[in-house]
Design a protein around this motif. Structure first.
Motif, short mmCIF file in Angstrom:
data_model
loop_
_atom_site.label_atom_id
_atom_site.label_comp_id
_atom_site.label_asym_id
_atom_site.label_seq_id
_atom_site.Cartn_x
_atom_site.Cartn_y
_atom_site.Cartn_z
N UNK A 14 0.89 -1.16 -0.05
CA UNK A 14 0.00 0.20 -0.04
C UNK A 14 0.86 1.19 0.07
N UNK A 15 0.52 2.11 -0.89
CA UNK A 15 1.64 3.39 -1.12
C UNK A 15 0.67 4.73 -0.97
N UNK A 16 1.28 5.46 -0.07
CA UNK A 16 0.49 6.88 0.26
C UNK A 16 1.56 7.67 0.36
N UNK A 17 1.27 9.02 0.01
CA UNK A 17 2.20 10.09 0.47
C UNK A 17 3.72 9.79 0.00
N UNK A 18 3.87 9.23 -1.21
CA UNK A 18 5.38 8.85 -1.76
C UNK A 18 6.06 7.84 -0.61
N UNK A 19 5.35 6.95 0.18
CA UNK A 19 6.00 6.17 1.06
C UNK A 19 5.06 4.78 1.37
N UNK A 20 5.74 3.67 1.65
CA UNK A 20 5.11 2.56 1.97
C UNK A 20 5.57 1.82 3.30
N UNK A 21 4.84 1.05 3.95
CA UNK A 21 5.50 0.07 4.97
C UNK A 21 5.37 -1.40 4.63
N UNK A 22 6.49 -2.09 4.82
CA UNK A 22 6.48 -3.44 4.56
C UNK A 22 7.05 -4.22 5.92
N UNK A 23 6.47 -5.06 6.04
CA UNK A 23 7.08 -6.32 7.34
C UNK A 23 7.78 -7.40 6.91
N UNK A 24 8.83 -7.61 8.08
CA UNK A 24 9.63 -8.84 7.94
C UNK A 24 9.23 -9.73 9.18
N UNK A 25 9.33 -10.97 9.25
CA UNK A 25 8.89 -11.86 10.18
C UNK A 25 9.88 -12.70 10.69
N UNK A 26 9.63 -13.62 11.67
CA UNK A 26 10.66 -14.53 11.97
C UNK A 26 10.57 -15.81 11.12
#
Length: 209
Positions: A80-92
């Motif tokens: 999901x992209x908003x305001x020229x940024x995104x958040x992604x997650x990494x897990x164990x």
């Protein structure tokens, strides 16, 4: 009496001649079955034992033995992209939660925020985000092994690296901002985690759209 003897002799001769005529057809009758047997055994139907199409399935099977290369990100959803940024997650479980990032063409800079949602420490299951050309991913990861955890497993001053975050462990976050023009040249481009062993599976595509 003398007259009867010649008559009897003539009658016997005629009878013998008649008997000879009766036995004559026996000779051709014995040859007829031989001719019939020769005709019956003449055809030989062994040719279909090797059908001409027998090799066709083998060719089809061989063609399917080469699997196609898996795309970056597999079947994971887009970020999901908003305001020229995104958040992604990494897990164990050594996974990113997204498989692709589409950067809006209206952005001049773009920010990737990485959140490690696992619990393992950075030395055991650290994650980062590296952006580069897809063709350079493996070489960057191999060269980054010498940098170690303190160097974020990224080779220092490597021109192939467009951008990268620091390495974080469970519960930590980090981010990186880079110019969008850096991923508008000859691609394709990818984001990946350069932690040893992670870069082969923790990756996805990034492009301007």
């Amino acid at each position: 009496m003398k007259t009867r003897l010649p008559l009897l002799a003539a009658a016997c001769a005629l009878a013998l001649a008649a008997c000879g005529n009766d036995t004559a057809p026996a000779t051709p009758d014995t040859t007829t079955p031989a001719d019939t047997t020769a005709v019956d055994t003449a055809p030989v139907d062994t040719a279909p034992a090797t059908p001409p199409d027998a090799t066709a399935p083998a060719a089809d099977t061989a063609a399917t033995d080469t699997p196609a290369a898996a795309p970056a990100g597999g079947d994971k959803p887009a970020a999901t992209v908003a305001n020229c940024s995104t958040e992604i997650e990494g897990n164990d479980a050594m996974q990113f939660n997204v498989g692709s990032i589409t950067v809006p063409s209206s952005c001049t800079e773009f920010t990737i925020n990485l959140k490690h949602v696992g619990q393992m420490p950075v030395a055991a299951m650290g994650h980062n985000v590296v952006v580069s050309k897809a063709a350079d991913r493996e070489a960057i990861a191999s060269a980054g092994m010498a940098a170690g955890v303190d160097g974020d497993y990224v080779p220092a001053d490597d021109a192939r690296v467009i951008a990268h975050t620091e390495l974080v462990g469970g519960g930590e976050t980090t981010s990186v901002t880079f110019p969008v023009s850096a991923i508008q040249g000859d691609g394709p481009y990818e984001f990946f985690c350069s932690f040893p062993g992670h870069w082969a599976v923790m990756r996805g595509s990034i492009a301007v759209g």
